[in-house]
Scaffold this active site. Sequence first.
Site, PDB file in Angstrom:
ATOM      1  CD  GLU A 162      -2.705  -0.958   2.630  1.00 33.13           C
ATOM      2  OE1 GLU A 162      -3.560  -1.833   2.815  1.00 33.13           O
ATOM      3  OE2 GLU A 162      -2.494  -0.032   3.422  1.00 33.13           O
TER       4      GLU A 162
ATOM      5  CG  ASN B 110      -6.954   4.718  11.134  1.00 30.50           C
ATOM      6  OD1 ASN B 110      -8.172   4.728  11.151  1.00 30.50           O
ATOM      7  ND2 ASN B 110      -6.227   5.302  10.204  1.00 30.50           N
TER       8      ASN B 110
ATOM      9  CB  CYS C  58       3.549  -3.487  16.385  1.00 34.04           C
ATOM     10  SG  CYS C  58       5.302  -3.085  16.131  1.00 34.04           S
TER      11      CYS C  58
ATOM     12  CG  LEU D  40       8.974   5.747  22.603  1.00 33.19           C
ATOM     13  CD1 LEU D  40      10.341   5.158  22.279  1.00 33.19           C
ATOM     14  CD2 LEU D  40       9.135   7.138  23.220  1.00 33.19           C
TER      15      LEU D  40
ATOM     16  CB  CYS E  91       5.667  -5.661   8.889  1.00 30.55           C
ATOM     17  SG  CYS E  91       6.851  -4.972  10.080  1.00 30.55           S
TER      18      CYS E  91
ATOM     19  CB  CYS F 105      -0.894   1.032   8.669  1.00 28.77           C
ATOM     20  SG  CYS F 105      -0.851   2.609   9.521  1.00 28.77           S
TER      21      CYS F 105
ATOM     22  CB  CYS G  73       0.790  -2.674  13.350  1.00 24.66           C
ATOM     23  SG  CYS G  73       1.187  -2.345  11.625  1.00 24.66           S
TER      24      CYS G  73
ATOM     25  CB  CYS H 185       2.331   7.231   3.447  1.00 21.09           C
ATOM     26  SG  CYS H 185       2.704   5.956   4.654  1.00 21.09           S
TER      27      CYS H 185
END
Length: 361
Positions: free
Chosen positions: A92, A302, A116, A227, A112, A345, A119, A105
């Site tokens: 994306e 989000n 996390c 962070l 990935c 994301c 995410c 972006c």
Amino acid sequence: MGRPNLFGMGKHALAAAMAERGEPAYRASQLYSWLYARRARSLAEMSNLPKALRVALAVDYELRWPEVHERTLSFDGTRKYLFRLEDGATIESVYIPEDDRRTICISTQAGCPLRCAFCLTGIAGYRRNLRPDEILGQVATVMAEHPVSHTHPDRSEQDPFPWNVVVMGMGEPLLNYEATLASLRVLMDEDGFAVPPRKLTLSTVGILPALERLAGEPVRPNLAISLHAPDTALRRALMPIEERYGIDDVIAAALRYPVPRGGRVTFEYVLLGGVNDTPGHARELARRLAGRHAKVNLIPLNPAPEIPFAAPAPDAVEAFAGILAAADVAVSVRRPRGRDILAACGQLHLRQAEATAATRP
Ligand code: SAH
């Protein structure tokens, strides 16, 4: 895989290819300019190259940008791109028009590996690193489709509205160091895309050896550090990478990073309702960053059905920002963009992956 792609080749690779053909060195510069400054879509357009050379190059190479599989336009002007790569991987990119700038972006990995907890890209899993042609192709495509600013349509192509590029899409850029840096060099090069280094921001969880290497590069982008928690225990619960690269070392390395002139390092903090958004968390974060040359970007989560967290209450966001500001920590709150088009994301990519899985027997 077919012929190698001219698009994505750097200065040295183009120079070597031209030398090998017995072409004068300036041909490589001409080619570079067509690829990255003028962003030609075909060899045929490259009018100052001899016809015979163009024909010969067309035999040995392709000139290919990644294929746009889907474009989605939000009511707020945000446009989300889903690219489909040759091996079926999807990535994306997002175009974000704002009052005083416009931002692209981009992704550096298909999926990935960091996982996390909040995410979607991590939830969908990891596929592979992207190549420079796939990273640069995202920028080239979005730029080509927006020759004039939406927010300032009066600006002409001769006086373009400046671009910002943020490496905050799918993937961890510092786990794909070579291809990411090769791409950033072309993006920042005045003979290439000519995006000034201070208008380019790389976001990372803080892969320390790679971050030190980035700090030593002659031309560097701005730095944003993910962070998301003010202490080790909470950060570890949200981000498995904390186990390897701990918060104290990550903050110290970030504060040492030589940002481009006039900039300062950003700490990104995704606010998760009731999890990391209390006044206590804000005070602990303020204690760590007070008096430092840094800023905090608060990102209200989000939300998405697959994410096991809720967005923070608006009051909590305001209180959190207030505590940082009162401690003299520069703070901004990211406005949500493109909510109506699955702009969280990884959301388009995840839906695509699910659709593909559902159609398999
Ligand atoms: N791997 C890099 C770059 C990609 S993530 C990094 O972690 O920094 C870019 C930013 O988007 C990160 O700060 C990430 O935590 C944030 N993000 C991921 N999912 C999100 C979500 N659902 N809502 C808001 N921000 C999110």
